[in-house]
Motif scaffolding. Structure first.
Motif, PDB file in Angstrom:
ATOM      1  N   GLU A 625       0.829  -1.206   0.000  1.00  0.00           N
ATOM      2  CA  GLU A 625       0.000   0.000   0.000  1.00  0.00           C
ATOM      3  C   GLU A 625       0.863   1.255   0.000  1.00  0.00           C
ATOM      4  O   GLU A 625       0.585   2.213  -0.737  1.00  0.00           O
ATOM      5  CB  GLU A 625      -0.929  -0.016   1.221  1.00  0.00           C
ATOM      6  N   GLN A 626       1.914   1.246   0.812  1.00  0.00           N
ATOM      7  CA  GLN A 626       2.777   2.415   0.881  1.00  0.00           C
ATOM      8  C   GLN A 626       3.523   2.632  -0.438  1.00  0.00           C
ATOM      9  O   GLN A 626       3.652   3.752  -0.920  1.00  0.00           O
ATOM     10  CB  GLN A 626       3.783   2.252   2.022  1.00  0.00           C
ATOM     11  N   GLY A 627       4.013   1.530  -1.035  1.00  0.00           N
ATOM     12  CA  GLY A 627       4.763   1.668  -2.270  1.00  0.00           C
ATOM     13  C   GLY A 627       3.922   2.092  -3.457  1.00  0.00           C
ATOM     14  O   GLY A 627       4.428   2.708  -4.400  1.00  0.00           O
ATOM     15  N   ASN A 628       2.621   1.777  -3.406  1.00  0.00           N
ATOM     16  CA  ASN A 628       1.738   2.107  -4.523  1.00  0.00           C
ATOM     17  C   ASN A 628       0.786   3.265  -4.221  1.00  0.00           C
ATOM     18  O   ASN A 628      -0.153   3.500  -4.979  1.00  0.00           O
ATOM     19  CB  ASN A 628       0.930   0.877  -4.939  1.00  0.00           C
ATOM     20  N   GLY A 629       1.011   3.961  -3.113  1.00  0.00           N
ATOM     21  CA  GLY A 629       0.260   5.190  -2.865  1.00  0.00           C
ATOM     22  C   GLY A 629      -1.083   5.029  -2.201  1.00  0.00           C
ATOM     23  O   GLY A 629      -1.902   5.955  -2.232  1.00  0.00           O
ATOM     24  N   GLY A 630      -1.359   3.882  -1.570  1.00  0.00           N
ATOM     25  CA  GLY A 630      -2.633   3.719  -0.857  1.00  0.00           C
ATOM     26  C   GLY A 630      -3.212   2.336  -1.053  1.00  0.00           C
ATOM     27  O   GLY A 630      -2.617   1.457  -1.695  1.00  0.00           O
ATOM     28  N   ARG A 631      -4.388   2.118  -0.494  1.00  0.00           N
ATOM     29  CA  ARG A 631      -5.076   0.837  -0.654  1.00  0.00           C
ATOM     30  C   ARG A 631      -5.728   0.774  -2.041  1.00  0.00           C
ATOM     31  O   ARG A 631      -6.239   1.786  -2.524  1.00  0.00           O
ATOM     32  CB  ARG A 631      -6.149   0.669   0.421  1.00  0.00           C
ATOM     33  N   PRO A 632      -5.741  -0.412  -2.662  1.00  0.00           N
ATOM     34  CA  PRO A 632      -6.276  -0.508  -4.030  1.00  0.00           C
ATOM     35  C   PRO A 632      -7.805  -0.580  -4.066  1.00  0.00           C
ATOM     36  O   PRO A 632      -8.381  -1.477  -4.681  1.00  0.00           O
ATOM     37  CB  PRO A 632      -5.638  -1.810  -4.537  1.00  0.00           C
ATOM     38  N   PHE A 633      -8.424   0.362  -3.402  1.00  0.00           N
ATOM     39  CA  PHE A 633      -9.878   0.440  -3.382  1.00  0.00           C
ATOM     40  C   PHE A 633     -10.273   1.904  -3.575  1.00  0.00           C
ATOM     41  O   PHE A 633      -9.521   2.812  -3.224  1.00  0.00           O
ATOM     42  CB  PHE A 633     -10.459  -0.076  -2.065  1.00  0.00           C
ATOM     43  N   GLY A 634     -11.445   2.126  -4.101  1.00  0.00           N
ATOM     44  CA  GLY A 634     -11.943   3.488  -4.230  1.00  0.00           C
ATOM     45  C   GLY A 634     -11.027   4.359  -5.061  1.00  0.00           C
ATOM     46  O   GLY A 634     -10.499   3.952  -6.100  1.00  0.00           O
ATOM     47  N   ASP A 635     -10.798   5.578  -4.574  1.00  0.00           N
ATOM     48  CA  ASP A 635     -10.005   6.541  -5.335  1.00  0.00           C
ATOM     49  C   ASP A 635      -8.557   6.085  -5.534  1.00  0.00           C
ATOM     50  O   ASP A 635      -7.944   6.379  -6.567  1.00  0.00           O
ATOM     51  CB  ASP A 635     -10.009   7.906  -4.629  1.00  0.00           C
ATOM     52  N   ALA A 636      -7.992   5.368  -4.527  1.00  0.00           N
ATOM     53  CA  ALA A 636      -6.586   4.957  -4.628  1.00  0.00           C
ATOM     54  C   ALA A 636      -6.374   3.876  -5.683  1.00  0.00           C
ATOM     55  O   ALA A 636      -5.241   3.643  -6.104  1.00  0.00           O
ATOM     56  CB  ALA A 636      -6.083   4.463  -3.275  1.00  0.00           C
ATOM     57  N   LEU A 637      -7.451   3.227  -6.118  1.00  0.00           N
ATOM     58  CA  LEU A 637      -7.298   2.201  -7.143  1.00  0.00           C
ATOM     59  C   LEU A 637      -6.717   2.798  -8.419  1.00  0.00           C
ATOM     60  O   LEU A 637      -5.927   2.149  -9.122  1.00  0.00           O
ATOM     61  CB  LEU A 637      -8.640   1.530  -7.438  1.00  0.00           C
ATOM     62  N   GLY A 638      -7.075   4.033  -8.703  1.00  0.00           N
ATOM     63  CA  GLY A 638      -6.522   4.698  -9.886  1.00  0.00           C
ATOM     64  C   GLY A 638      -5.024   4.882  -9.782  1.00  0.00           C
ATOM     65  O   GLY A 638      -4.307   4.792 -10.796  1.00  0.00           O
ATOM     66  N   ILE A 639      -4.523   5.132  -8.560  1.00  0.00           N
ATOM     67  CA  ILE A 639      -3.076   5.268  -8.359  1.00  0.00           C
ATOM     68  C   ILE A 639      -2.402   3.924  -8.627  1.00  0.00           C
ATOM     69  O   ILE A 639      -1.356   3.856  -9.286  1.00  0.00           O
ATOM     70  CB  ILE A 639      -2.773   5.769  -6.935  1.00  0.00           C
ATOM     71  N   TRP A 640      -3.009   2.850  -8.140  1.00  0.00           N
ATOM     72  CA  TRP A 640      -2.453   1.513  -8.371  1.00  0.00           C
ATOM     73  C   TRP A 640      -2.374   1.204  -9.862  1.00  0.00           C
ATOM     74  O   TRP A 640      -1.390   0.647 -10.328  1.00  0.00           O
ATOM     75  CB  TRP A 640      -3.313   0.460  -7.663  1.00  0.00           C
ATOM     76  N   THR A 641      -3.412   1.508 -10.583  1.00  0.00           N
ATOM     77  CA  THR A 641      -3.404   1.177 -12.012  1.00  0.00           C
ATOM     78  C   THR A 641      -2.308   1.943 -12.751  1.00  0.00           C
ATOM     79  O   THR A 641      -1.822   1.481 -13.778  1.00  0.00           O
ATOM     80  CB  THR A 641      -4.767   1.476 -12.650  1.00  0.00           C
ATOM     81  N   ARG A 642      -1.916   3.092 -12.230  1.00  0.00           N
ATOM     82  CA  ARG A 642      -0.822   3.844 -12.843  1.00  0.00           C
ATOM     83  C   ARG A 642       0.545   3.348 -12.381  1.00  0.00           C
ATOM     84  O   ARG A 642       1.513   3.383 -13.135  1.00  0.00           O
ATOM     85  CB  ARG A 642      -0.951   5.343 -12.533  1.00  0.00           C
ATOM     86  N   MET A 643       0.631   2.864 -11.123  1.00  0.00           N
ATOM     87  CA  MET A 643       1.922   2.532 -10.530  1.00  0.00           C
ATOM     88  C   MET A 643       2.295   1.058 -10.671  1.00  0.00           C
ATOM     89  O   MET A 643       3.427   0.737 -11.044  1.00  0.00           O
ATOM     90  CB  MET A 643       1.907   2.877  -9.031  1.00  0.00           C
ATOM     91  N   ALA A 644       1.389   0.153 -10.346  1.00  0.00           N
ATOM     92  CA  ALA A 644       1.719  -1.269 -10.225  1.00  0.00           C
ATOM     93  C   ALA A 644       2.113  -1.858 -11.573  1.00  0.00           C
ATOM     94  O   ALA A 644       1.373  -1.733 -12.552  1.00  0.00           O
ATOM     95  CB  ALA A 644       0.538  -2.033  -9.635  1.00  0.00           C
ATOM     96  N   PRO A 645       3.286  -2.529 -11.661  1.00  0.00           N
ATOM     97  CA  PRO A 645       3.722  -3.093 -12.941  1.00  0.00           C
ATOM     98  C   PRO A 645       2.716  -4.068 -13.549  1.00  0.00           C
ATOM     99  O   PRO A 645       2.542  -4.099 -14.763  1.00  0.00           O
ATOM    100  CB  PRO A 645       5.034  -3.795 -12.582  1.00  0.00           C
ATOM    101  N   GLY A 646       2.052  -4.860 -12.718  1.00  0.00           N
ATOM    102  CA  GLY A 646       1.123  -5.843 -13.251  1.00  0.00           C
ATOM    103  C   GLY A 646      -0.008  -5.233 -14.052  1.00  0.00           C
ATOM    104  O   GLY A 646      -0.483  -5.825 -15.031  1.00  0.00           O
ATOM    105  N   TYR A 647      -0.460  -4.055 -13.668  1.00  0.00           N
ATOM    106  CA  TYR A 647      -1.518  -3.360 -14.400  1.00  0.00           C
ATOM    107  C   TYR A 647      -1.003  -2.756 -15.705  1.00  0.00           C
ATOM    108  O   TYR A 647      -1.790  -2.320 -16.547  1.00  0.00           O
ATOM    109  CB  TYR A 647      -2.105  -2.235 -13.546  1.00  0.00           C
ATOM    110  N   ASN A 648       0.308  -2.680 -15.850  1.00  0.00           N
ATOM    111  CA  ASN A 648       0.901  -2.008 -17.007  1.00  0.00           C
ATOM    112  C   ASN A 648       1.753  -2.954 -17.847  1.00  0.00           C
ATOM    113  O   ASN A 648       2.686  -2.534 -18.527  1.00  0.00           O
ATOM    114  CB  ASN A 648       1.746  -0.823 -16.530  1.00  0.00           C
TER     115      ASN A 648
END
Length: 746
Positions: A625-648
């Motif tokens: 969560e810390q490395g990807n900018g928050g929990r992958p739920f709600g608004d923070a899910l958008g941060i995960w989709t930009r950061m996490a290699p698996g989504y990209n």
């Protein structure tokens, strides 16, 4: 050393002016992964040095290890010598030479080698690969080996009193197979259990994490007692068990079950921002926070040392009386703690019986240094050494109690008096290690053993030197460059960037760890290798934050630009390797950097992916969560989709070799998101499972496993960066796969 702002001319001048060195490489055979596996190394603690000196300071012991490819195992050799004179020190004899087929990491084959106070017996934990690790003793005069303790479950660590009569050890808690069978028949509810034990069928109530039992064994009456304590789940295996000189106590650590709110006052980044929030949010599960405990060896009881967490970087040293401990760097209890203490950097002397403590006047700790206590002498001097400083540059600090107060006293070197004989391991990045006996000013040292003479005379090695550059974000970086064996000015070469740290003063044929890294073997394929860690400063502040991957990527991009500008590297032939934590950083670079790469490899790594996040137990989720900018739920899910290699994964444009080294096989799920996404997108990717994966480990030592891992690295980058294939018929199928991958790029 290449200056930070060197010109291209200066970069190449060293090679132009060294034709004899270059010619000599053609007279030697190429260095291979087999040479790395079968090289002899000294197993030692950096704080102690290469030799274990006997209590009477008349003898010494050195532990050697080397792999045996033919027998698929390792040899461990104990050398014993006298310190009476340089001549006698040079005549070391072999006490025992032991073979092991274990797949455990090299340092786990023989653990905690300890002299007894009779000056003739040494005790250690031995893993021969045929039975569970056991505690043994060896007589250095008769060479007789005796088993002292066996246990029904694997022993993970031990210590022994100086007279050898009392042994304290920790062993894996046994499974309740009866309860397991009942649960399988009747069904069960999953609550705090982690997924991994469930997949293995371990349903007996200890599934959330492993647990360990502690025992005290009194040899004269052959009495074994278990320390009575609540069973605790461990996120990481035990790492500390240290008996006091008087045999009364032992210092150990335990995971903290209920973290006091007062500990919120500590300011150290990793503890405050990663470990602490995770522990508060998951009180029922194991935590990464641990605390010092004292074991009473007479009463077989255990209690906390004090109300403070352990700093995992800390070291503890007992006083000669066995009543006090010097600990540092450490978090002291919050009341009365200085800013240095709240940051986990204090140095203290603490009473093992009462928990009362006093600060040693260490006024400040410079960035990048880790001061640790290394000794407490009979005249009550505590000696401190910076663990991060090179051995020859260690600036020691000493403290002594004067008129009731601890004061800094003068000390110049951590060694015996000038006239005494000392044992040294002499090496540098271009000189293989050798054992020497030295005396006085080192003018006439006596060679004890050249550990790998063929590396000096018969085998070609790429020249190694320190190099400086700046990341594209302006941060300064330092690393070690391994030049291609047949370097020639005016010619550019492929480059492989190896991650996870470097050793600026030591000889290292692999460059990093024995898993996946293969610096000299690549250099002998005329591939330059750059071994890196992090930037020269400030990286600790961004660890576990979204900034970490950005800083790493900027440093790698700057390194590529630097070497391309210098003319050493062909920009179309650059590869990169990630291992463990740096695998996440490498995968981020593959999905987010505009700098083109030709091939990549990751091994046994975290990857910041959603799938790993879901598989992780609660105490580890916070790190993602810390490395990807928050929990992958709600608004923070958008941060995960930009950061996490698996989504990209769709952005990956290079062939990627993924490797699984830690067993058992269910661990393959941790790599599945990136692998399956790339495979689905028809991108060149393979997931290689190391031989004997059920007994795979993170830091490989077993020859067959190292050949597959490091040899796979050499083959992979030789294929993608140079178009070369090994003619060995056993490798035919791998090249069939890789040629098909090549078609996917067209």
């Amino acid at each position: 050393m290449i200056p930070r702002h060197t010109s291209v001319f200066f970069l190449l001048a060293w090679w132009i002016l060294s034709p004899s060195w270059l010619r000599s490489q053609d007279l030697k055979r190429p260095f291979t992964v087999v040479d790395s596996i079968e090289a002899t190394q000294v197993l030692y603690d950096d704080a102690i040095g290469p030799a274990l000196v006997s209590p009477d300071e008349k003898g010494y012991l050195v532990v050697l290890q080397r792999g045996d490819v033919g027998r698929n195992g390792s040899w461990v050799e104990l050398l014993f010598g006298s310190l009476a004179s340089l001549e006698s020190a040079g005549r070391a004899t072999t006490v025992c030479r032991l073979f092991t087929s274990s797949t455990a990491p090299a340092r786990d084959l023989i653990q905690n080698v300890r002299w007894l106070n009779d000056n003739r017996h040494v005790v250690f934990m031995w893993d021969d690969g045929q039975e569970s690790p056991r505690i043994v003793s060896v007589d250095v005069r008769t060479h007789r080996m005796q088993t002292l303790v066996r246990h029904s479950t694997p022993i993970v660590m031990y210590d022994v009193t100086a007279d050898g009569q009392t042994i304290v050890f920790m062993a894996r808690s046994p499974r309740d197979t009866v309860k397991n069978a009942i649960l399988e028949r009747a069904g069960f509810a999953v609550s705090h259990d982690a997924i991994w034990p469930l997949l293995r069928g371990d349903w007996d109530g200890a599934t959330a994490s492993p647990s360990f039992d502690t025992f005290v064994f009194h040899r004269p009456e052959r009495r074994l007692r278990r320390i009575q304590e609540s069973r605790i789940g461990w996120s990481v295996p035990p790492e500390l068990l240290q008996v006091s000189p008087n045999g009364r106590f032992a210092l150990t650590v335990r995971p903290v079950r209920d973290v006091p709110r007062s500990w919120d006052s500590y300011t150290e980044h990793v503890f405050k921002d990663l470990y602490l929030p995770s522990a508060h949010e998951n009180p029922a599960g194991p935590t990464l926070i641990r605390q010092y405990f004292i074991i009473d060896l007479k009463g077989a009881t255990i209690r906390p040392l004090w109300n403070a967490p352990e700093n995992p970087s800390g070291v503890a040293v007992w006083s000669p009386s066995g009543r006090l401990l010097a600990i540092g760097p450490t978090f002291p209890p919050v009341p009365g703690a200085s800013p240095l203490g709240l940051a986990g950097k204090a140095m203290v002397a603490v009473n093992a019986e009462t928990g009362q403590y006093e600060f040693l006047p260490l006024s400040e700790v410079s960035a990048g240094s880790t001061p640790r206590p290394v000794s407490w002498s009979e005249d009550d001097i505590i000696e401190i050494v910076d663990a991060n400083a090179p051995a020859q540059d260690k600036a020691n600090i000493a403290f002594k109690k004067v008129h009731g107060n601890w004061e800094k006293v003068a000390i110049t070197a951590r060694s015996k008096p000038p006239g005494g004989v000392r044992i040294e391991l002499r090496e540098d990045p271009n000189t293989p290690p050798a054992l020497y006996a030295a005396q006085g000013g080192n003018d006439s040292p006596r060679l004890i053993r050249d550990l790998n003479p063929k590396l000096r005379t018969d085998i070609s090695l790429g020249h190694v030197e320190t190099v400086h550059w700046k990341g594209v974000d302006g941060r300064p970086w330092t690393g070690m460059v391994y030049y291609p064996v047949h370097y020639a000015s005016g010619r550019s070469f492929p480059l492989v960037i190896q991650t996870h740290g470097y050793l600026p003063q030591q000889f290292s044929v692999d460059g990093g760890f024995t898993t996946v890294f293969a610096a000299q073997a690549l250099a002998n394929r005329d591939i330059a290798v750059l071994q890196i860690g992090g930037p020269d400063g400030g990286f600790d502040d961004v660890l576990g934050t979204p900034k970490e991957v950005e800083v790493f990527t900027a440093g790698c991009e700057g390194a590529i630009q630097f070497f391309v500008t210098a003319g050493l590297v062909d920009p179309a032939k650059v590869g990169i390797i990630g291992f463990s934590r740096t695998g996440w950083l490498v995968e981020y670079m593959l999905t987010h950097s505009a700098t083109p790469l030709a091939a990549a490899e990751v091994a046994d790594n975290i990857d910041g992916s959603y799938f790993q996040y879901v598989l992780d137990p609660n105490d580890r989720r916070f790190l993602n969560e810390q490395g990807n900018g928050g929990r992958p739920f709600g608004d923070a899910l958008g941060i995960w989709t930009r950061m996490a290699p698996g989504y990209n994964a769709d952005r990956v444009q290079v062939p990627l070799r993924m490797e699984l080294d830690s067993g058992p096989i269910d661990q393959v799920l941790g790599a599945w998101e990136m692998f399956s996404n790339l495979r689905y997108l028809r991108k060149p990717v393979e997931l290689f499972v190391i031989p004997d994966i059920q007994h795979g480990v993170h830091l490989l030592q077993n020859p067959a496993q190292r050949l597959a891992s490091q040899g796979g690295t050499v083959d992979w980058f030789s294929f993608w960066l140079k178009g070369e294939e090994d003619p060995d018929p056993k490798k035919k199928t791998q090249y069939v796969r890789w040629r098909e991958f090549r078609k996917l790029q067209k």
